[in-house]
Scaffold this motif. Structure first.
Motif, PDB file in Angstrom:
ATOM      1  N   VAL A  76      -2.715  16.405  30.282  1.00  0.00           N
ATOM      2  CA  VAL A  76      -3.699  16.418  29.200  1.00  0.00           C
ATOM      3  C   VAL A  76      -3.196  17.263  28.031  1.00  0.00           C
ATOM      4  O   VAL A  76      -3.329  16.870  26.863  1.00  0.00           O
ATOM      5  CB  VAL A  76      -5.055  16.945  29.707  1.00  0.00           C
ATOM      6  N   PHE A  77      -2.604  18.411  28.334  1.00  0.00           N
ATOM      7  CA  PHE A  77      -2.070  19.252  27.259  1.00  0.00           C
ATOM      8  C   PHE A  77      -0.992  18.514  26.471  1.00  0.00           C
ATOM      9  O   PHE A  77      -0.890  18.654  25.252  1.00  0.00           O
ATOM     10  CB  PHE A  77      -1.492  20.548  27.825  1.00  0.00           C
ATOM     11  N   SER A  78      -0.182  17.727  27.166  1.00  0.00           N
ATOM     12  CA  SER A  78       0.856  16.944  26.491  1.00  0.00           C
ATOM     13  C   SER A  78       0.237  15.903  25.575  1.00  0.00           C
ATOM     14  O   SER A  78       0.740  15.657  24.462  1.00  0.00           O
ATOM     15  CB  SER A  78       1.771  16.272  27.519  1.00  0.00           C
ATOM     16  N   GLU A  79      -0.853  15.272  26.031  1.00  0.00           N
ATOM     17  CA  GLU A  79      -1.551  14.298  25.183  1.00  0.00           C
ATOM     18  C   GLU A  79      -2.157  14.990  23.969  1.00  0.00           C
ATOM     19  O   GLU A  79      -2.129  14.450  22.857  1.00  0.00           O
ATOM     20  CB  GLU A  79      -2.631  13.574  25.991  1.00  0.00           C
ATOM     21  N   LEU A  80      -2.729  16.170  24.166  1.00  0.00           N
ATOM     22  CA  LEU A  80      -3.258  16.925  23.028  1.00  0.00           C
ATOM     23  C   LEU A  80      -2.152  17.215  22.012  1.00  0.00           C
ATOM     24  O   LEU A  80      -2.345  17.062  20.802  1.00  0.00           O
ATOM     25  CB  LEU A  80      -3.869  18.240  23.517  1.00  0.00           C
ATOM     26  N   ASP A 104       6.146  17.124  31.431  1.00  0.00           N
ATOM     27  CA  ASP A 104       5.278  17.050  30.266  1.00  0.00           C
ATOM     28  C   ASP A 104       5.754  17.990  29.158  1.00  0.00           C
ATOM     29  O   ASP A 104       6.349  19.034  29.410  1.00  0.00           O
ATOM     30  CB  ASP A 104       3.851  17.402  30.673  1.00  0.00           C
ATOM     31  N   GLN A 105       5.434  17.626  27.937  1.00  0.00           N
ATOM     32  CA  GLN A 105       5.907  18.356  26.770  1.00  0.00           C
ATOM     33  C   GLN A 105       4.730  18.847  25.948  1.00  0.00           C
ATOM     34  O   GLN A 105       3.950  18.057  25.425  1.00  0.00           O
ATOM     35  CB  GLN A 105       6.803  17.450  25.917  1.00  0.00           C
ATOM     36  N   TYR A 106       4.592  20.163  25.842  1.00  0.00           N
ATOM     37  CA  TYR A 106       3.589  20.753  24.965  1.00  0.00           C
ATOM     38  C   TYR A 106       3.992  22.200  24.694  1.00  0.00           C
ATOM     39  O   TYR A 106       4.841  22.762  25.391  1.00  0.00           O
ATOM     40  CB  TYR A 106       2.187  20.674  25.570  1.00  0.00           C
ATOM     41  N   SER A 107       3.400  22.788  23.704  1.00  0.00           N
ATOM     42  CA  SER A 107       3.730  24.152  23.316  1.00  0.00           C
ATOM     43  C   SER A 107       2.965  25.143  24.190  1.00  0.00           C
ATOM     44  O   SER A 107       1.737  25.123  24.222  1.00  0.00           O
ATOM     45  CB  SER A 107       3.364  24.371  21.840  1.00  0.00           C
ATOM     46  N   TYR A 108       3.695  26.010  24.919  1.00  0.00           N
ATOM     47  CA  TYR A 108       3.012  26.982  25.771  1.00  0.00           C
ATOM     48  C   TYR A 108       3.871  28.230  25.960  1.00  0.00           C
ATOM     49  O   TYR A 108       5.074  28.243  25.730  1.00  0.00           O
ATOM     50  CB  TYR A 108       2.666  26.377  27.127  1.00  0.00           C
ATOM     51  N   GLU A 109       3.198  29.300  26.430  1.00  0.00           N
ATOM     52  CA  GLU A 109       3.850  30.540  26.846  1.00  0.00           C
ATOM     53  C   GLU A 109       3.363  30.877  28.250  1.00  0.00           C
ATOM     54  O   GLU A 109       2.169  30.752  28.541  1.00  0.00           O
ATOM     55  CB  GLU A 109       3.477  31.697  25.920  1.00  0.00           C
ATOM     56  N   LEU A 110       4.279  31.306  29.103  1.00  0.00           N
ATOM     57  CA  LEU A 110       3.916  31.822  30.426  1.00  0.00           C
ATOM     58  C   LEU A 110       3.858  33.346  30.315  1.00  0.00           C
ATOM     59  O   LEU A 110       4.876  33.991  30.059  1.00  0.00           O
ATOM     60  CB  LEU A 110       4.942  31.393  31.472  1.00  0.00           C
ATOM     61  N   ASP A 153      -3.063  11.256  35.986  1.00  0.00           N
ATOM     62  CA  ASP A 153      -2.195  10.292  35.305  1.00  0.00           C
ATOM     63  C   ASP A 153      -2.271   8.968  36.056  1.00  0.00           C
ATOM     64  O   ASP A 153      -1.457   8.667  36.925  1.00  0.00           O
ATOM     65  CB  ASP A 153      -0.763  10.830  35.269  1.00  0.00           C
ATOM     66  N   ASN A 154      -3.279   8.167  35.711  1.00  0.00           N
ATOM     67  CA  ASN A 154      -3.542   6.928  36.443  1.00  0.00           C
ATOM     68  C   ASN A 154      -2.323   6.016  36.533  1.00  0.00           C
ATOM     69  O   ASN A 154      -1.999   5.491  37.603  1.00  0.00           O
ATOM     70  CB  ASN A 154      -4.689   6.150  35.771  1.00  0.00           C
ATOM     71  N   ALA A 155      -1.657   5.822  35.417  1.00  0.00           N
ATOM     72  CA  ALA A 155      -0.545   4.862  35.372  1.00  0.00           C
ATOM     73  C   ALA A 155       0.622   5.308  36.245  1.00  0.00           C
ATOM     74  O   ALA A 155       1.205   4.505  36.985  1.00  0.00           O
ATOM     75  CB  ALA A 155      -0.087   4.670  33.927  1.00  0.00           C
ATOM     76  N   LYS A 156       0.964   6.604  36.184  1.00  0.00           N
ATOM     77  CA  LYS A 156       2.086   7.109  36.964  1.00  0.00           C
ATOM     78  C   LYS A 156       1.803   7.010  38.464  1.00  0.00           C
ATOM     79  O   LYS A 156       2.654   6.607  39.258  1.00  0.00           O
ATOM     80  CB  LYS A 156       2.377   8.556  36.565  1.00  0.00           C
ATOM     81  N   LEU A 157       0.587   7.362  38.864  1.00  0.00           N
ATOM     82  CA  LEU A 157       0.209   7.299  40.275  1.00  0.00           C
ATOM     83  C   LEU A 157       0.235   5.865  40.794  1.00  0.00           C
ATOM     84  O   LEU A 157       0.745   5.585  41.884  1.00  0.00           O
ATOM     85  CB  LEU A 157      -1.185   7.901  40.464  1.00  0.00           C
ATOM     86  N   ARG A 158      -0.300   4.942  40.012  1.00  0.00           N
ATOM     87  CA  ARG A 158      -0.351   3.543  40.446  1.00  0.00           C
ATOM     88  C   ARG A 158       1.052   2.970  40.573  1.00  0.00           C
ATOM     89  O   ARG A 158       1.333   2.181  41.484  1.00  0.00           O
ATOM     90  CB  ARG A 158      -1.189   2.710  39.461  1.00  0.00           C
ATOM     91  N   ALA A 162      -8.050  13.454  25.978  1.00  0.00           N
ATOM     92  CA  ALA A 162      -7.433  14.261  24.917  1.00  0.00           C
ATOM     93  C   ALA A 162      -8.069  13.958  23.559  1.00  0.00           C
ATOM     94  O   ALA A 162      -8.304  14.871  22.759  1.00  0.00           O
ATOM     95  CB  ALA A 162      -5.933  14.015  24.876  1.00  0.00           C
ATOM     96  N   ARG A 163      -8.344  12.693  23.296  1.00  0.00           N
ATOM     97  CA  ARG A 163      -8.985  12.322  22.025  1.00  0.00           C
ATOM     98  C   ARG A 163     -10.391  12.920  21.925  1.00  0.00           C
ATOM     99  O   ARG A 163     -10.805  13.404  20.857  1.00  0.00           O
ATOM    100  CB  ARG A 163      -9.031  10.804  21.874  1.00  0.00           C
ATOM    101  N   GLU A 164     -11.133  12.882  23.031  1.00  0.00           N
ATOM    102  CA  GLU A 164     -12.480  13.461  23.026  1.00  0.00           C
ATOM    103  C   GLU A 164     -12.428  14.977  22.833  1.00  0.00           C
ATOM    104  O   GLU A 164     -13.265  15.556  22.124  1.00  0.00           O
ATOM    105  CB  GLU A 164     -13.202  13.112  24.322  1.00  0.00           C
TER     106      GLU A 164
END
Length: 386
Positions: A18-22, A56-62, A177-182, A373-375
């Protein structure tokens, strides 16, 4: 608009999706999104091995490369406050209003004019509730401008605590991730029979996926399965699979041995999330019998693979994902005979599991990372502009 998300652990693959989609969609909403991951993982996941390397790709800090339980409140507060001051967000998303450090951050954010959204998984029945704690909780959430909820029970619980309905910005954001699981599931299906033979499994199987822990109610599931087999006209083709690890593994295996059910009930080694559909492909119906479960993402996973589901009414996902008699059944976990009855429907062929699985696919298709993510972005924008 700058959005800062505070999240507990890096090892949460569906949140990462979800973070990647955002991140992917943010520019279209004139937004910038950054995530603060407080810790690497949690101690309850220690038996599951090392965290997955997420693609997944998104901006983060650990912030802390350790278990979340090993990070003290004062250390969390210092790290979170420093990052918030450096980033200077317009909107802050918190995912742990029960955490004193995040509550402190929320108070500071409001004093600085930063809008706050809380994401919540809590339902009225996932834990024992007391009047004083509920009063404190209502005071904490009153500081927030809006809310993202896992599902309907979570939204209704917030309203009970005094939240206005218009403050609920996203009513359902528990996704996989519906598509990846299926895709993984479909790749595994052609070898189903051969793998069942190799592992000594039955042709048809119920399956549980998750921690082997007391709140999962697995001893009741095993007894209910045995009762269903005794009542069934033709039980020979059905088995029960338990995929996972946890503190009750030894006692569960002892129960299986005591019942002489070693050929019927199998504990399978834990797998990383992206391989779970390979084991789901060996089964026909998912069962989640929990006594306490804020949501139950494994139900999403099974439905994404086109499987019917049998789910305890203590699971937060039940009202939104399970249409009783259409894609599965809901039961009271304190009444084992209800679970036995649900299992018997499948064993005796009264339930059409293929048709139910198709309904599961149709229901879960409306809950995707892109949609959620859009919502969420629309919610950020709405709060940020008020």
């Amino acid at each position: 608009m700058k959005i800062l998300i505070v999240h507990n652990i890096l090892w949460a693959h569906y949140k990462a999706t979800v973070f990647s989609e955002l991140h992917r969609l943010a520019s279209g909403y004139n937004c910038e999104v950054h995530v603060l991951q407080i810790a690497q993982s949690e101690q309850s996941r220690a038996l599951l091995g090392k965290p997955d390397h997420l693609p997944d790709q998104y901006s983060y800090e650990l912030l802390f490369d350790t278990y979340i339980e090993q990070v003290g409140t004062s250390a969390k507060i210092r790290a979170l406050v420093a990052r918030m001051r450096a980033y200077r967000p317009d909107v802050l998303l918190l995912t742990g209003y029960y955490d004193p450090a995040q509550v402190a951050l929320m108070v500071l954010a409001r004093l600085r004019g930063i809008k706050v959204i809380i994401q919540t998984e809590s339902t009225p029945v996932d834990q024992a509730r007391t009047g004083f704690k509920e009063w404190i909780k209502s005071r904490v959430i009153a500081l927030a401008n809006g809310f993202f909820c896992f599902g309907t029970p979570q939204a209704n619980y917030l309203i009970q605590l005094g939240v206005r309905p218009d403050q609920i910005l996203v009513a359902q954001n528990a996704v996989v991730d519906n598509a990846k699981l299926r895709q993984v599931y479909e790749q595994a299906r052609p070898t189903r029979t051969a793998r069942q033979t190799q592992l000594g499994l039955k042709r048809s199987n119920f399956i549980y996926v998750g921690r082997l822990a007391p709140e999962k109610n697995l001893t009741v599931l095993i007894d209910a399965f045995q009762q269903a087999r005794q009542k069934a006209r033709n039980p020979a083709e059905w088995g029960l699979l338990l995929l996972g690890d946890g503190p009750e593994k030894g006692s569960i295996q002892a129960q299986i041995d005591r019942l002489g059910a070693q050929d019927l009930v199998k504990i399978l080694p834990n797998q990383p999330w992206y391989r779970v559909p390979e084991t789901l492909a060996l089964a026909d119906v998912l069962v989640l019998p929990s006594l306490s479960e804020p949501w139950g993402l494994v139900v999403n996973e099974a439905m994404a693979c086109g499987m019917p589901v049998v789910v305890s009414d203590r699971c937060g996902c039940a009202p939104d994902l399970v249409k009783n008699g259409q894609n599965g059944y809901v039961f009271d976990p304190l009444r084992p005979e209800e679970l036995t009855h649900c299992l018997l429907h499948f064993i005796d062929g009264h339930a059409n599991w293929q048709a139910m699985g198709q309904v599961s696919s149709e229901i879960i298709a409306t809950l995707s990372p892109d949609t959620v993510a859009r919502e969420m972005l629309a919610g950020f924008v709405k709060v940020g502009r008020t």
